[in-house]
Design a protein around this motif. Structure first.
Motif, PDB file in Angstrom:
ATOM      1  N   VAL A  18      -6.156  -5.652   2.711  1.00 30.47           N
ATOM      2  CA  VAL A  18      -6.145  -4.462   2.768  1.00 30.47           C
ATOM      3  C   VAL A  18      -7.042  -3.677   3.803  1.00 30.47           C
ATOM      4  O   VAL A  18      -6.653  -2.380   4.010  1.00 30.47           O
ATOM      5  CB  VAL A  18      -6.655  -3.698   1.141  1.00 30.47           C
ATOM      6  N   ASN A  22      -5.756  -0.590   6.031  1.00 34.64           N
ATOM      7  CA  ASN A  22      -6.850   0.669   6.071  1.00 34.64           C
ATOM      8  C   ASN A  22      -7.423   1.032   7.499  1.00 34.64           C
ATOM      9  O   ASN A  22      -7.175   2.358   7.764  1.00 34.64           O
ATOM     10  CB  ASN A  22      -8.134   0.462   5.414  1.00 34.64           C
ATOM     11  N   ASN A  23      -7.622  -0.069   8.407  1.00 32.29           N
ATOM     12  CA  ASN A  23      -7.761   0.316   9.746  1.00 32.29           C
ATOM     13  C   ASN A  23      -6.539   0.818  10.614  1.00 32.29           C
ATOM     14  O   ASN A  23      -6.671   1.817  11.458  1.00 32.29           O
ATOM     15  CB  ASN A  23      -8.192  -0.960  10.362  1.00 32.29           C
ATOM     16  N   ARG A  25      -3.815   2.545   9.326  1.00 30.30           N
ATOM     17  CA  ARG A  25      -3.882   3.890   8.697  1.00 30.30           C
ATOM     18  C   ARG A  25      -4.884   4.670   9.406  1.00 30.30           C
ATOM     19  O   ARG A  25      -4.403   6.014   9.881  1.00 30.30           O
ATOM     20  CB  ARG A  25      -4.069   3.948   7.207  1.00 30.30           C
ATOM     21  N   ALA A  67       2.285   1.509   5.171  1.00 29.70           N
ATOM     22  CA  ALA A  67       1.079   2.423   5.639  1.00 29.70           C
ATOM     23  C   ALA A  67       1.730   3.599   6.445  1.00 29.70           C
ATOM     24  O   ALA A  67       0.990   4.629   6.126  1.00 29.70           O
ATOM     25  CB  ALA A  67       0.310   1.687   6.879  1.00 29.70           C
ATOM     26  N   ALA A 161     -12.270   5.381  10.054  1.00 27.09           N
ATOM     27  CA  ALA A 161     -11.983   4.597   8.799  1.00 27.09           C
ATOM     28  C   ALA A 161     -12.975   4.320   7.877  1.00 27.09           C
ATOM     29  O   ALA A 161     -14.009   3.950   8.458  1.00 27.09           O
ATOM     30  CB  ALA A 161     -11.578   3.257   9.463  1.00 27.09           C
ATOM     31  N   VAL A 164     -13.647  -1.162   4.470  1.00 26.43           N
ATOM     32  CA  VAL A 164     -13.252  -1.915   3.361  1.00 26.43           C
ATOM     33  C   VAL A 164     -13.841  -3.348   3.663  1.00 26.43           C
ATOM     34  O   VAL A 164     -13.281  -3.928   4.499  1.00 26.43           O
ATOM     35  CB  VAL A 164     -11.667  -1.746   3.250  1.00 26.43           C
TER      36      VAL A 164
END
Length: 208
Positions: A18, A22-23, A25, A67, A161, A164
């Motif tokens: 994840v 996340n990165n 996105r 994503a 970002a 996470v």
């Protein structure tokens, strides 16, 4: 006409988690590319090698499709012989997309060690670097490293970002409790790990 924007997001992805999603996105939000290309490495030049076979790492990278609709997964690097050097991938993208603006997503540790990359000066000529902090506590060091690369002709974009905390090495080690492990892995990745008992985690993930 505005040149097309291509964002390259490479890595071993052994496995993708994840934090990777996340990165990606965040990089897409910062760059707004026409295409975002996820590129799993065939033979990582900076690591001892992958634990999962290349074809399964490629299959696991299908999780990135959720994503953004602009995401595509490429097998180009895993089909090339020898180490997967980023500069070669960027040269390929430049040849196939003349006139496009290229962007390369990198993490904190990659930016701080960027001058140790193979032909890093050429990478700066080919692409702007899109940087995400992995901890949120290293922005002073990242800003200094980015400024030094800009003095070498580089172009740096910082992506906002939200960190996470997650690492592929921790997942492979099986040190996370089952609930945290499941939360760290996108559903398609969990399924492939279970089906192929990757990293010896198949039974561990199936336990309630």
């Amino acid at each position: 006409m505005t040149p097309a924007r291509l964002l390259l997001y490479g890595g071993t992805f052994d496995p993708p988690h994840v934090g990777h999603v996340n990165n990606l996105r965040a990089a897409i939000e910062a760059v707004q590319p026409d295409r975002a290309i996820v590129m799993p490495a065939g033979e990582p030049p900076h690591k001892r090698g992958s634990h999962a076979p290349a074809e399964l790492r490629l299959a696991m990278c299908g999780c990135f499709a959720a994503a953004d609709p602009r995401v595509e997964v490429s097998r180009w690097e895993i089909d090339q012989p020898g180490p997967s050097y980023t500069v070669n991938t960027l040269e390929m993208l430049r040849a196939q997309n003349p006139g496009a603006a290229l962007y390369l997503a990198v993490g904190s540790d990659m930016l701080l060690g960027f001058t140790r990359w193979y032909r890093w000066q050429r990478i700066l000529q080919l692409a702007a670097l899109v940087v995400q902090s992995r901890t949120g506590r290293d922005m002073d060091a990242l800003t200094a490293a980015g400024a030094a690369l800009e003095r070498q002709g580089g172009r740096i974009v910082f992506a906002a970002a939200v960190p996470v905390p997650c690492a592929s090495s921790d997942i492979r080690a099986g040190t996370l409790p089952p609930d945290r492990l499941r939360a760290a892995l996108p559903a398609p990745v969990r399924r492939l790990i279970c089906e192929n008992d990757l990293y010896g985690l198949g039974a561990y993930l199936k336990n309630p």
